[in-house]
Design a protein around this motif. Sequence first.
Motif, PDB file in Angstrom:
ATOM      1  N   UNK A 285       0.806  -1.220   0.000  1.00 31.99           N
ATOM      2  CA  UNK A 285       0.000   0.000   0.000  1.00 31.99           C
ATOM      3  C   UNK A 285       0.842   1.274   0.000  1.00 31.99           C
ATOM      4  N   UNK A 286       1.810   1.348   0.936  1.00 30.91           N
ATOM      5  CA  UNK A 286       2.549   2.605   1.057  1.00 30.91           C
ATOM      6  C   UNK A 286       3.340   2.908  -0.205  1.00 30.91           C
ATOM      7  N   UNK A 287       3.992   1.857  -0.737  1.00 35.27           N
ATOM      8  CA  UNK A 287       4.802   2.048  -1.936  1.00 35.27           C
ATOM      9  C   UNK A 287       3.960   2.504  -3.120  1.00 35.27           C
ATOM     10  N   UNK A 288       2.831   1.823  -3.308  1.00 38.72           N
ATOM     11  CA  UNK A 288       2.000   2.134  -4.466  1.00 38.72           C
ATOM     12  C   UNK A 288       1.406   3.523  -4.376  1.00 38.72           C
ATOM     13  N   UNK A 289       0.949   3.879  -3.189  1.00 40.99           N
ATOM     14  CA  UNK A 289       0.357   5.208  -3.024  1.00 40.99           C
ATOM     15  C   UNK A 289       1.424   6.278  -3.236  1.00 40.99           C
ATOM     16  N   UNK A 290       2.622   6.043  -2.683  1.00 49.54           N
ATOM     17  CA  UNK A 290       3.698   7.024  -2.836  1.00 49.54           C
ATOM     18  C   UNK A 290       4.044   7.227  -4.307  1.00 49.54           C
ATOM     19  N   UNK A 291       4.135   6.131  -5.045  1.00 51.10           N
ATOM     20  CA  UNK A 291       4.440   6.231  -6.467  1.00 51.10           C
ATOM     21  C   UNK A 291       3.347   7.015  -7.188  1.00 51.10           C
ATOM     22  N   UNK A 292       2.132   6.724  -6.829  1.00 56.03           N
ATOM     23  CA  UNK A 292       0.998   7.406  -7.462  1.00 56.03           C
ATOM     24  C   UNK A 292       0.994   8.901  -7.137  1.00 56.03           C
ATOM     25  N   UNK A 293       1.327   9.232  -5.876  1.00 57.66           N
ATOM     26  CA  UNK A 293       1.380  10.643  -5.475  1.00 57.66           C
ATOM     27  C   UNK A 293       2.390  11.393  -6.345  1.00 57.66           C
ATOM     28  N   UNK A 294       3.542  10.743  -6.561  1.00 58.38           N
ATOM     29  CA  UNK A 294       4.582  11.380  -7.364  1.00 58.38           C
ATOM     30  C   UNK A 294       4.089  11.583  -8.801  1.00 58.38           C
ATOM     31  N   UNK A 295       3.425  10.566  -9.331  1.00 55.33           N
ATOM     32  CA  UNK A 295       2.860  10.638 -10.672  1.00 55.33           C
ATOM     33  C   UNK A 295       1.890  11.804 -10.807  1.00 55.33           C
ATOM     34  N   UNK A 296       1.066  11.965  -9.784  1.00 57.56           N
ATOM     35  CA  UNK A 296       0.067  13.023  -9.797  1.00 57.56           C
ATOM     36  C   UNK A 296       0.673  14.387  -9.495  1.00 57.56           C
ATOM     37  N   UNK A 297       1.927  14.377  -9.078  1.00 59.37           N
ATOM     38  CA  UNK A 297       2.575  15.640  -8.724  1.00 59.37           C
ATOM     39  C   UNK A 297       2.083  16.242  -7.421  1.00 59.37           C
ATOM     40  N   UNK A 298       1.564  15.424  -6.544  1.00 58.89           N
ATOM     41  CA  UNK A 298       1.086  15.980  -5.275  1.00 58.89           C
ATOM     42  C   UNK A 298       1.865  15.440  -4.073  1.00 58.89           C
ATOM     43  N   UNK A 299       2.936  14.724  -4.334  1.00 55.69           N
ATOM     44  CA  UNK A 299       3.705  14.218  -3.195  1.00 55.69           C
ATOM     45  C   UNK A 299       4.885  13.426  -3.670  1.00 55.69           C
ATOM     46  N   UNK A 300       5.699  12.975  -2.712  1.00 53.21           N
ATOM     47  CA  UNK A 300       6.847  12.147  -3.042  1.00 53.21           C
ATOM     48  C   UNK A 300       7.360  11.462  -1.785  1.00 53.21           C
ATOM     49  N   UNK A 301       8.111  10.379  -2.024  1.00 58.15           N
ATOM     50  CA  UNK A 301       8.733   9.677  -0.902  1.00 58.15           C
ATOM     51  C   UNK A 301       9.670  10.616  -0.166  1.00 58.15           C
ATOM     52  N   UNK A 302       9.731  10.472   1.154  1.00 52.56           N
ATOM     53  CA  UNK A 302      10.542  11.408   1.923  1.00 52.56           C
ATOM     54  C   UNK A 302      10.991  10.750   3.220  1.00 52.56           C
ATOM     55  N   UNK A 303      12.177  11.147   3.670  1.00 51.72           N
ATOM     56  CA  UNK A 303      12.686  10.630   4.938  1.00 51.72           C
ATOM     57  C   UNK A 303      12.828  11.798   5.896  1.00 51.72           C
ATOM     58  N   UNK A 304      12.386  11.597   7.109  1.00 45.67           N
ATOM     59  CA  UNK A 304      12.491  12.637   8.127  1.00 45.67           C
ATOM     60  C   UNK A 304      13.317  12.143   9.292  1.00 45.67           C
ATOM     61  N   UNK A 305      14.045  13.038   9.916  1.00 45.95           N
ATOM     62  CA  UNK A 305      14.857  12.674  11.074  1.00 45.95           C
ATOM     63  C   UNK A 305      14.429  13.466  12.296  1.00 45.95           C
ATOM     64  N   UNK A 306      14.599  12.809  13.426  1.00 48.51           N
ATOM     65  CA  UNK A 306      14.275  13.464  14.682  1.00 48.51           C
ATOM     66  C   UNK A 306      15.413  14.394  15.126  1.00 48.51           C
ATOM     67  N   UNK A 307      16.616  14.064  14.639  1.00 51.04           N
ATOM     68  CA  UNK A 307      17.802  14.856  14.980  1.00 51.04           C
ATOM     69  C   UNK A 307      17.582  16.331  14.642  1.00 51.04           C
TER      70      UNK A 307
END
Length: 866
Positions: A450-472
């Motif tokens: 689910x997460x992978x497919x939705x993320x890919x789709x978001x990028x396709x639609x231009x409304x999002x992208x995979x991202x990494x966040x740090x607590x540091x």
Amino acid sequence: MTPSDARARYMRMRGFNVLFPMGFDAFGLPAENAAIRRRIHPKDWTYANIERMRHQLKSMGAMFDWRREAVSSDPEYYRWSQFYFNQLYHHGLAYRKMSPVDWCPNCNTTLAREQVWGEDRHCERCETPVIKKDLEQWFFRTTNYAAELLDFSNLDWPERVRTLQTNWIGRSEGASVAFTTEVGDALEIFTTRPDTLWGATFMVLAPEHPLVAKLTSPEQAQLVEAYVQQALRQSDIQREAADKDKTGVFTGGYAINPVNGQRIPVWIADYVLMTYGTGAIMAVPAHDERDFAFALKFGLPILPVIEPPDGRSKSYVVPGSMRSGFADILQAQGISFELVEDRLYITLSASQVAKYVDIAHRYLKPGYWNEVVGAQWMFIFDDGVQVWDSVESEARILLRCRELEPRVADRRTVMEMLWNCPFYQDVLYHHEYGTMIHSGEFTGTPGDQARLQVTAWLAEQGVGQGMVNYRLRDWLISRQRYWGAPIPIVYCPEHGAVAVPDDQLPVLLPDDVEWLPTGESPLKLHPTWKHTTCPVCGGPAVRETDTMDTFMCSSWYHLRYLSPHYDRYPFDPQEYDYWMPVDTYTGGIEHATMHLIYTRFFHKAGRDMGIMRGPEPMTQLRNQGIILGEDSEKMSKSRGNVIAPDDLVSRYGADTVRAYLMFFARWDMGAPWNGSGIEGVARWVRRVWTLMLEPVAPGDPSPDTLRTLRRKLHQTLRQVTHDFETFEFNTIVSALMELLNEMYKARDQGATGSSAWAEVLDIYLRMMAPVTPHVAEELWQHLGKSYSIHNQPWPIVDEEAAAEDQITLVVQINGKLRDRVMVPAGISDEDTRQAALASDAVQKHLAGTVPRKVILVPGKLVNIVV
RNA sequence: GCCGAAGUGGCGGAACAGGCAGACGCGCGCGACUCAAAAUCGCGUUCCCUCGGGAGUGUGGGUUCGAUUCCCUCCUUCGGCACCA
């Protein structure tokens, strides 16, 4: 100190060129606070202390190379701390910004996040709870290196430290998603659960979020303003208490969910932090605990969009709502339920739901309804079944229920209504991964994709992208204190913040300041110091009056040891090439998320700036435990539980104290101090002395005596060598004690004139040398050997001498010890078996029964199973 | 709540690629030396016992011929993180 000194000495005997330096991280709060308490100038206090420490360390016989000593509060040292600051600044890794920072009201200074501890968010040094202040402060961009700092592949560091650092850096993988406000402003969020996007029924912004003002409607303005003010006033402790009841306010504004165009309300709440992600979240109350609590409290819609992995649904049947025979037909259909006082509590597997809904619909009396919740969400009314699969259908269902049952007329959401039934509570909310439901074209996507497919789709639609966040977070290095290295920055009305050119460093810390606390930075109050000229235009300018966090000084001190008086660079490059990186670094676990992260950051930044080389500053790290006071509390002068080594040294001598520090507890664990055992170690040293100095006439030792003695000697050498390698210092001393006991036996059997005896004395002293350097040296001389024992090579194990020629065979029956039999070392398996079976004890226990099985561990054990 | 470490005699602690539990030391007991004490030396010291043995490494289970050691459950202590989306 002494165990690592012993190991350094051991490594030197192993033939290594060992650099074992000592220095003083002399700037900083503790020194300054202690000085103030005594009304002594921090400089005087510090240097007097250093002198005392040097004396103490020397009295313990440490092998430090004092020519390489570095003191971080010396101008010739902090000149280079300032140089590093400049480098970081020029490379964009040091920057200044206004932000809400942690302030210790007792130390009168800001602190880095790492230096604020515990649930009550207290100052690492004085334990006073910190408060938030909005201040313009200097930061180092540690976050640039967050990803790289998670890579420990080049390090031989304890798992524990790596885990602490990994958790501290706090990586989370997800996606950024571009929501928009109703009026078209971009409102970006970060989520680890893009698969739940269709369940986002509202948004929450941190009270400090820049869009708050714009989103707020005139009707809500007063409430929002009041909430923001109150949130700012609250300390982090109050705000971040996890068990706190959720608070928040509706802004009156709306946002558009990009995946389905849904118009959703935007709230502000202090459980969303401006300092993490984008300071805004999409709220998915059905699958996030915090959002769930918030939605329940404020009557916001909740829409389940992920099937629970167990596929379980539940239904609760109100008494009198079903025609008679309902329970019987359920039973006949194999649907299990519990019947308590006319109430039916039904739990359904995934495959039973359809059948159940059909039955329930047929048996439902008019004027009632029944529902299925959990994996599936359906409301059964007498005229049909309503599926709860959207915010709209929820509204319809709620309306219907309110009509039928006056008691739920005031419920704001279906979930609120259901939550009232305790039987349902464990299936209403979950945060597990599962098949997507109620999610448009993604409905049915399995949880692991689910997460992978939705993320890919978001990028396709231009409304999002995979991202990494740090607590540091970035490292806040400004301190409003006197006793530190001045930040080498000048503020010019024309040119802004300008770094003091390297050739004008150091920016000297003045001695003539009012160092007693006034609540203001002492440098700020100095009449002349801060007034200077701009390095660019020569016009009047003022100096930065904050000093640097001392962790800055300690981030690179290992480099200064290379050449503490080198005046062209922080270190002599030739020395760097020869020695770096540090091979072995020892220190307490308390440094895991502070010093050890900072110094790794520093090294990597230094590497990228072309100053240092290689991936890491220190290859091997070993943690020593902390020796606590006798009361099991941290040693501190204020508690009065400090054990001063000086007293022990003057009473027992340095060697005994050294040996006892190695012996009394595990080095890596630490322990409360317990002085009672030191007598045993003192006795050991005396017994060594006695054995070697009191002449005993040689007798006529049997070959057996000598073989046993040499065997024990080389077995001990094997163990001591191993234990030095692995930092198991306590067993080094106990192994030497054991060998000494064996030596006494051999002496009494006349061994003193033999060559074996000479060998034992020689090797024994070499093994002692790292532990008790003075006694070993003196006895070495006494044996007539050449000075110095500390330049002798480490002895080599004679494996042949160490080998056992007889072994004790353990004989068990059904795993219970029954006898021990001495057999020759090279015995065959068959002979071993015979020897065991021949044992009297075995014969007695067997009493004629025939063994079912005989387990044989060659050279060790026979287990007879009957 | 999440992550991690650790629970062994009166005490500090040994042993763990699964194979003699308690090495070494402290403390304690007995003895030698001494008028006596200290120091020193020797012997003993997990618990129970009918002297044959039996029980035992925080709790309960599992795997195994055999578990302090490996797996699961729980308890306790300590450390870290904690509304981190």
